[in-house]
Write a protein that holds these residues in place. Structure first.
Motif, short mmCIF file in Angstrom:
data_model
loop_
_atom_site.label_atom_id
_atom_site.label_comp_id
_atom_site.label_asym_id
_atom_site.label_seq_id
_atom_site.Cartn_x
_atom_site.Cartn_y
_atom_site.Cartn_z
N ALA A 64 0.84 -1.20 0.00
CA ALA A 64 0.00 0.00 0.00
C ALA A 64 0.87 1.25 0.00
N LEU A 65 0.41 2.26 -0.71
CA LEU A 65 1.04 3.59 -0.71
C LEU A 65 -0.02 4.59 -0.30
N ALA A 66 0.22 5.32 0.79
CA ALA A 66 -0.72 6.34 1.26
C ALA A 66 -0.03 7.70 1.25
N VAL A 67 -0.58 8.66 0.53
CA VAL A 67 0.01 9.99 0.38
C VAL A 67 -1.03 11.04 0.74
N PRO A 68 -0.60 12.29 0.98
CA PRO A 68 -1.57 13.33 1.34
C PRO A 68 -2.61 13.61 0.26
N GLU A 69 -2.16 13.69 -1.01
CA GLU A 69 -3.07 14.04 -2.09
C GLU A 69 -2.68 13.31 -3.37
N LEU A 70 -3.52 12.43 -3.85
CA LEU A 70 -3.24 11.78 -5.13
C LEU A 70 -3.42 12.75 -6.29
N ASN A 72 -2.25 15.73 -6.33
CA ASN A 72 -1.01 16.50 -6.45
C ASN A 72 -0.11 15.81 -7.46
N PRO A 73 0.34 16.51 -8.50
CA PRO A 73 1.12 15.84 -9.55
C PRO A 73 2.37 15.13 -9.03
N TYR A 74 3.02 15.70 -8.02
CA TYR A 74 4.22 15.04 -7.48
C TYR A 74 3.87 13.66 -6.96
N PHE A 75 2.81 13.57 -6.15
CA PHE A 75 2.44 12.29 -5.58
C PHE A 75 1.89 11.33 -6.64
N ALA A 76 1.24 11.88 -7.65
CA ALA A 76 0.77 11.03 -8.75
C ALA A 76 1.95 10.40 -9.48
N GLU A 77 2.98 11.21 -9.76
CA GLU A 77 4.16 10.68 -10.45
C GLU A 77 4.93 9.72 -9.55
N LEU A 78 5.01 10.03 -8.26
CA LEU A 78 5.67 9.12 -7.33
C LEU A 78 4.93 7.79 -7.27
N ALA A 79 3.60 7.84 -7.25
CA ALA A 79 2.81 6.61 -7.21
C ALA A 79 3.09 5.74 -8.44
N GLY A 80 3.18 6.38 -9.61
CA GLY A 80 3.51 5.62 -10.82
C GLY A 80 4.85 4.92 -10.70
#
Length: 345
Positions: A64-70, A72-80
């Motif tokens: 699982a990956l839990a971030v403040p805001e999916l 947010n482009p940074y977290f979206a790119e990190l999730a990828g």
């Protein structure tokens, strides 16, 4: 018809155990034998049953990956990036977002999906050490970001202060002296915005340049609209910066929109630097100079930290094996110089 290990073994003329060793990438297989089994796998179109493999190890095969805001482009790119690295290790990733709120972060960290996941990567904002101290979960936890906890969980971050200082140093080298900071979150003292603000202050002080509070523009969030609103307030206050260092790229992009609407040229009148190196910043009418954290490195460190702890959780006899203690892992970063500070060449 589903192709089994037995089918592959019969085609290759080897034991099922040998096929299993090849499929599981065990090193003690001769190159000739590995090629022989792989040829049979290719001919039959065998696909490993990953669910069954994980179940045999007592796992679900899900991280699982839990971030403040999916959003947010940074977290979206990190999730990828996390999804790509996890796939290399034959794991699926479950995504969640916390909104940066403490209650949601506690719920996620305490394993409300403990029966579903094998490990958790969490980027907390409000979570306190005492919230984690009583954590009673088998699933290993990796923490991202700047909150530091004296607890036995791996922590991955970049040096935000040094990165911010490099951004401000770049602006100073271009002859800018009234450098504003957009994106201060004064209500959250332990998050990256405060470290980046600290770097802004330190570099200006070292250069003997004023760092007045009037050039600090807080924001209520991390989005384009927050940057636009902060830039508008700053200009309306009578402040006239000749450069802007923004907490992140969306704030910087929002600020550049307002500067254009007010008839101010970027970088002629105001140079702008962002943070995070999101894809959008590379394709605007004015490309964005930014601090680029190594998102792929952060993702790899996080996933491989979980995988190493899962693989080391039990020995050959099935008895628990003590894992390594808390590890502080640093990812690299670099300043990417583009048109928002250098202009068009």
């Amino acid at each position: 018809m589903t192709v089994s290990l037995k089918d592959v073994a019969e085609r290759a003329g080897v034991s099922i155990k040998t096929v299993s060793n090849v499929v599981n990438h065990y090193p003690h297989v001769t190159p000739a034998m590995r090629a022989r089994v792989q040829r049979a796998i290719d001919e039959l179109g065998y696909v490993p049953n990953m669910t069954a493999r994980h179940l045999r190890k007592g796992r679900t095969g899900i991280l699982a990956l839990a971030v403040p805001e999916l959003g947010n482009p940074y977290f979206a790119e990190l999730a990828g990036a996390v999804i790509d690295v996890a796939a290399e290790h034959e794991y699926t990733v479950l995504l969640d977002h916390t909104g940066g709120g403490r209650e949601r972060e506690i719920l996620v960290s305490q394993g409300f999906r403990a029966r579903v996941i094998d490990g958790l990567i969490l980027s907390p904002i409000e979570l306190a050490a005492e919230d984690l101290r009583g954590r009673d979960q088998d699933a290993p936890l990796v923490l991202l970001g700047e909150r530091e906890y004296d607890l036995p969980y791996d922590h991955i971050a970049i040096d935000n202060v040094a990165a911010a200082r490099a951004a401000v140093r770049h602006l100073l080298a271009l002859g800018r002296s009234r450098i504003a900071f957009l994106g201060a979150r004064t209500d959250r003292v332990n998050e990256p915005s405060q470290l980046r603000l600290r770097g802004w202050r330190e570099e200006l002080t070292l250069a003997g340049v004023a760092a007045p509070e009037s050039l600090i523009a807080p924001t209520g969030g991390w989005a384009h609209a927050d940057g636009a609103a902060a830039m508008a307030r700053l200009l309306d206050s009578g402040a006239r910066p000749d450069a802007v260092f923004a907490y992140n790229d969306p704030i910087a992009i929002g600020a550049m929109r307002v500067l254009a609407e007010r008839g101010l040229r970027v970088p002629g009148d105001v140079a702008v630097v962002g943070f995070d190196d999101i894809t959008e910043g590379r394709y605007g009418s004015v490309t964005l100079t930014t601090v680029s954290p190594a998102k792929q490195t952060i993702a790899r460190l996080a996933v491989e930290s979980l995988v190493s702890r899962l693989d080391g959780a039990r020995g050959r006899s099935g008895a628990p094996v003590p894992g390594p203690g808390r590890r502080e892992l640093r990812a690299e970063w670099r300043l990417v110089e583009r048109e928002s500070t250098l202009g068009r060449g």
